[in-house]
Design a protein around this motif. Structure first.
Motif, PDB file in Angstrom:
ATOM      1  N   SER A  46      -0.899   8.043   3.149  1.00 59.18           N
ATOM      2  CA  SER A  46       0.017   8.440   1.927  1.00 59.18           C
ATOM      3  C   SER A  46      -1.045   8.603   0.496  1.00 59.18           C
ATOM      4  O   SER A  46      -1.807   8.128   0.600  1.00 59.18           O
ATOM      5  CB  SER A  46       0.931   7.151   2.223  1.00 59.18           C
ATOM      6  OG  SER A  46       0.895   6.066   1.665  1.00 59.18           O
ATOM      7  N   LYS A  48       0.385   9.804  -3.814  1.00 62.63           N
ATOM      8  CA  LYS A  48       1.766   9.847  -4.822  1.00 62.63           C
ATOM      9  C   LYS A  48       1.062  11.828  -4.696  1.00 62.63           C
ATOM     10  O   LYS A  48      -0.617  12.373  -5.068  1.00 62.63           O
ATOM     11  CB  LYS A  48       1.268   9.529  -5.979  1.00 62.63           C
ATOM     12  CG  LYS A  48       2.056   9.958  -7.042  1.00 62.63           C
ATOM     13  CD  LYS A  48       2.002   9.592  -8.789  1.00 62.63           C
ATOM     14  CE  LYS A  48       2.857  10.059 -10.157  1.00 62.63           C
ATOM     15  NZ  LYS A  48       2.432   9.516 -10.936  1.00 62.63           N
ATOM     16  N   THR A  89       5.644  11.473  -2.768  1.00 60.20           N
ATOM     17  CA  THR A  89       4.864  10.512  -1.863  1.00 60.20           C
ATOM     18  C   THR A  89       4.708  11.654  -0.179  1.00 60.20           C
ATOM     19  O   THR A  89       5.282  12.145   0.212  1.00 60.20           O
ATOM     20  CB  THR A  89       5.508   9.297  -1.209  1.00 60.20           C
ATOM     21  OG1 THR A  89       5.466   8.395  -2.609  1.00 60.20           O
ATOM     22  CG2 THR A  89       4.193   8.525  -0.572  1.00 60.20           C
ATOM     23  N   ALA A 384       5.134   5.902  -6.023  1.00 59.81           N
ATOM     24  CA  ALA A 384       4.901   6.734  -5.488  1.00 59.81           C
ATOM     25  C   ALA A 384       3.607   6.798  -4.696  1.00 59.81           C
ATOM     26  O   ALA A 384       3.442   7.547  -3.837  1.00 59.81           O
ATOM     27  CB  ALA A 384       4.952   8.498  -6.053  1.00 59.81           C
ATOM     28  N   GLY A 385       2.835   5.698  -4.612  1.00 58.34           N
ATOM     29  CA  GLY A 385       1.903   5.541  -3.891  1.00 58.34           C
ATOM     30  C   GLY A 385       0.247   5.880  -4.661  1.00 58.34           C
ATOM     31  O   GLY A 385       0.335   5.462  -6.214  1.00 58.34           O
TER      32      GLY A 385
END
Length: 413
Positions: A46, A48, A89, A384-385
């Motif tokens: 994962s 952003k 994400t 969001a990562g």
């Protein structure tokens, strides 16, 4: 665009997806998840999304660093705005267990940090975290093979305090190996077989790889057993291959077969680029020809061979960058010529200071999973990562060096 309500979250895709039920109206949740293709092992789990072109799967490669190398993708206004707002994400739906990611979110509040091995680097790093980390660290656990060493440093750290304000600094306590992964951030500083000062070993970092990789495997498997959900930080040399070792080994079952049930790529980061960036700044401050680095420069790649220091993003100069890179890469050898092990600056610039920037969600230098290796870049952790810096354009010569660094790391592991 195709929307699905999946596990209570909104999942969006450029193409229709099977097995997720019928399309649905997106929810009004703050965060959106984008299903992207990717290799189950060498792709990111994962990240952003900072550019619409990353929705095609390009976010796994080095192109994720350069907007000019990403495709222009047509999406609806909802997704375009969400990406612009930093609310998307990307999730690699080829990776086992990806479904859990749409329920994951970072925890808030101060974090528990545990450190393994309190030698020269570990003790210096510990001191930095103790003195500077009160705003983001709740407490620090220390573990070492020597009980005498941990007893000493617990005693020393416990006597560092401000008068009449005794809760400013995080407490330090001795912990056992069984409790190492009861934390939010695990810091690996263990090392074996460091070549002594005066030895003829030219690549000191790589000389440590085989011995240190064996230690990393142990702690990677322990993290798997504990279902560790925090950040696994590699500080020992060679940082970048050891970070990849931790990721790969944690995802192997008892028979040594890959199953993807261990650490996700973004749960591991290498902390070695911070001191290389600081060394480049050291030389840039002392030579006007190199001074552009201080306001316009960047550093990319591993902590050692393969590193490339760019004098400027706006006005890139190949020869100046080459000179600055050479000075930076050989700085540790200069310290050895003076007669000392070069560990103080790495322990603080790559270690304590970079770890604290990470915990604060601030931009820092570190190695994140890109193109199947742990590549040193400017990055930060966001709700969001992991976000890697996206530049409007990276000059072709510089991008070539970044790619060479990645290819070099692939030859190691």
């Amino acid at each position: 665009m195709y929307y699905y309500n999946f596990n209570g979250a909104t999942l969006v895709s450029l193409i229709p997806l099977e097995g997720l039920g019928p399309e649905a109206e997106p929810s009004n949740s703050w965060r959106l998840f984008a299903a992207v293709p990717g290799d189950p092992v060498l792709g990111r789990a994962s990240f952003k999304v900072t550019h619409l072109g990353q929705l095609t799967g390009a976010g796994h490669g080095l192109e994720a660093l350069d907007a000019s190398r990403l495709a222009q993708v047509q999406v609806d206004e909802r997704i375009a705005r969400a990406v612009e707002d930093g609310r998307v994400t990307a999730v690699n739906i080829s990776r086992p267990g990806w479904e859990k990611l749409v329920k994951w979110s970072p925890s808030s509040g101060k974090k528990r940090v545990n450190i393994v091995a309190i030698g020269d680097v570990g003790s210096t790093l510990l001191t930095g975290l103790k003195l500077l980390g009160g705003d983001v660290i709740s407490s620090i656990g220390i573990c070492d093979l020597s009980e005498q060493i941990t007893a000493r440093w617990e005693f020393e750290m416990g006597q560092i305090n401000l008068p009449w304000d005794y809760n400013v600094f995080p407490e330090v306590e001795v912990i056992s190996q069984e409790n190492l992964f009861d934390c939010d951030m695990f810091v690996f500083v263990a090392s074996k077989g460091i070549p002594p000062v005066g030895s003829q070993v030219k690549d000191v970092r790589m000389a440590q790889f085989e011995a240190n990789a064996g230690i990393v495997k142990h702690y990677a498997k322990l993290a798997r057993e504990k279902d560790f959900q925090g950040l696994w930080c590699a500080v020992s040399d060679p940082v970048d291959p050891l970070a990849k070792t931790a990721y790969l080994e944690s995802n192997k079952d008892g028979n040594g077969a890959w199953d993807g049930q261990g650490l996700r790529p973004e749960q591991v980061q290498g902390f070695g680029l911070g001191v290389m960036n600081a060394r480049a700044a050291y030389f840039a401050r002392r030579d006007p020809r190199l001074a552009s680095f201080l306001t316009e420069g960047r550093s990319y790649g591993p902590h050692g061979t393969g590193l490339w220091v760019a004098n400027s993003i706006q006005n890139y100069d190949e020869e100046i960058s080459r000179e600055l890179t050479q000075l930076t890469v050989t700085a540790n050898l200069k310290m050895r010529e003076i007669g000392f092990k070069p560990y103080v600056a790495p322990a603080l610039s790559s270690g304590a200071l970079s770890l604290l920037l990470t915990l604060r969600g601030a931009w820092h230098c570190g190695s994140v999973f890109l193109d199947g290796v742990y590549m040193g870049v400017k990055n930060r952790y966001t709700p969001a990562g992991v976000e890697t810096e996206l530049l409007p354009h990276i000059p072709d010569q510089l991008f070539g060096h970044i790619r060479e660094a990645a290819e070099h790391l692939k030859t190691i592991l």
